[in-house]
Design an enzyme around this catalytic site. Sequence first.
Site, PDB file in Angstrom:
ATOM      1  CB  CYS A  13      -3.492   2.806   8.847  1.00 55.27           C
ATOM      2  SG  CYS A  13      -4.663   2.243   7.625  1.00 55.27           S
ATOM      3  CG  ASN A  65      -0.259  -0.372   2.496  1.00 54.74           C
ATOM      4  OD1 ASN A  65       0.449  -1.373   2.570  1.00 54.74           O
ATOM      5  ND2 ASN A  65      -0.448   0.427   3.531  1.00 54.74           N
TER       6      ASN A  65
END
Lengths: 162, 382
Positions: free
Chosen positions: B323, B149
């Site tokens: 995140c 990611n």
Amino acid sequence: MAKERGDRDDTGMSSAENEKAQPIQGPVLFYNDTVIDHFTNPRNVGEMEPGEANGYALVGDPACGDQMKLWIRVDSGRITDIRFKSFGCPGAIATSSMATCMARGKTLEEAAELTDDDVVRALGGIPEDKKHCSLLGIMALQKAIDDYLLGRMCAEEGDDLS
Amino acid sequence: MIYLDHNATTPVSPQVLQAMMPFFQERFGNASSFCRIGRIARTALEEARASVAACIHASPDEIVFTGSGTEADNLALRGVCRAFHGRKRHVVTSAIEHHAVLKTCEDLEEQGIAVTRLPVDCRGMVDPDQVKNSLTPHTVLISIMAANNETGVIQPIASISRIARSRGILFHTDAVQAFGKIPVSVDDLGIDLMTLSAHKIYGPKGIGALYVRKGSAMAPILTGGSHERGKRAGTENIAAIAGFAQAAELAEKHLAEEAVRLAALRDAFEKEVVQRIARARVNGRDAPRVPNTSSLSFASVDGESVLLHLDLKGICASTGSACATGSPEPSHVMRAMGLSPMDAQSTIRFSLGRDTSQGDLDFTVGVLADAISKLRHISSTA
């Protein structure tokens, strides 16, 4: 009645606000305008030559890699000049800038009493998870004052020995 | 706003929203209900399942809808470990997985499962030989992501799955960032379990899926009704599932042309950044990458400070992963690739998408160059 706003000083706050900073209500989630102002236009950025500064500190927060260098010039027990350079997040840069604004012109005794809470309040609060960044400015200031005092003590001892 | 954070999430596309709308009011039925409105929901559910399955060359009964990609990762890891009742107690994964996998592995360790976290090379790639060497008779599952990611680096999934298969070990891949960007066929890649998510491909948030190859042992982690053939209890979110299916179909349809367009934009962007900004590095440049992702490190500046400068000019990007924002630790992915904590902290991720134009990127390079010059001027480490 509309609150009268005093002239803004170097810290970006009105002088009235500066004298009576209110405790922050509720959790702070984002950087506010004062923090962003100190981040985009940090005050007192720069370095000082050994001849200009008589106190210096290098501090880092190993938890997040932030780092700050601080130089102070003390004349007759008062901070007459102060400069810093910082590597870190917006919170670290803004609190570094605000800490230098608050320390400038203060006596060493007054400056030694400044806390990171004072800096955070002056900025109108910073996000909870950024609180540790606010330690950097005050830590550097206290260390630079210690460095100045130590330097003077050594100089005095040197005088005694001669 | 110039949005360059498509790996964090994407807007719901108009066709997707249109596909979802009927299921909030007129076709609101519970897919488990006997009555007509329930049967309508059931039909929509199974049609959506078939659509998602077709995109990855699976059969419909191998798709389990979940509440998120994170839940699908949890189901794969916990479900497989549970199915083996502790008879096999070893999981192999990598140091660069998403936290949905890494934190789940930490929790499994507390339950007595041994976990091997394989390192990556400086390009950000897992070495299949290291996977092979890490296996023991107790290994129950290998979980390696399809594409990272933060860097977009594509992992050698086919090689790893061959190793897993030859040893009779189940192979899971988190394909949340690969799905819709590169072809992911479960048969071509030899995958046993695969995590998908809708909101990275212009679908709604709150819906994911786990592909589970027929015959793979996996226990449920949510118990209740017999939804999803007993693999995931809870009334199916038909609106979100219908949106997911529509998003998957569109992603599949546009994949080839979008891949070419985005790779060209991304490569030109990186070239320009490296030319205009001193001491800029492209992370994972020498590895195969999904076409939309660019991970850049700029010495002597903090990533979040760069982000705020970009944000003030209306550009949305991200440090490492969304995140990790708010956590003081520098990216575990950058650290695993051998970057120093300070270089890791100076990393920005730009992830391009359907609406990204050349003009957006030209403007971004200019703002980025200004921000970095400004921050280096005040940096104590410049």
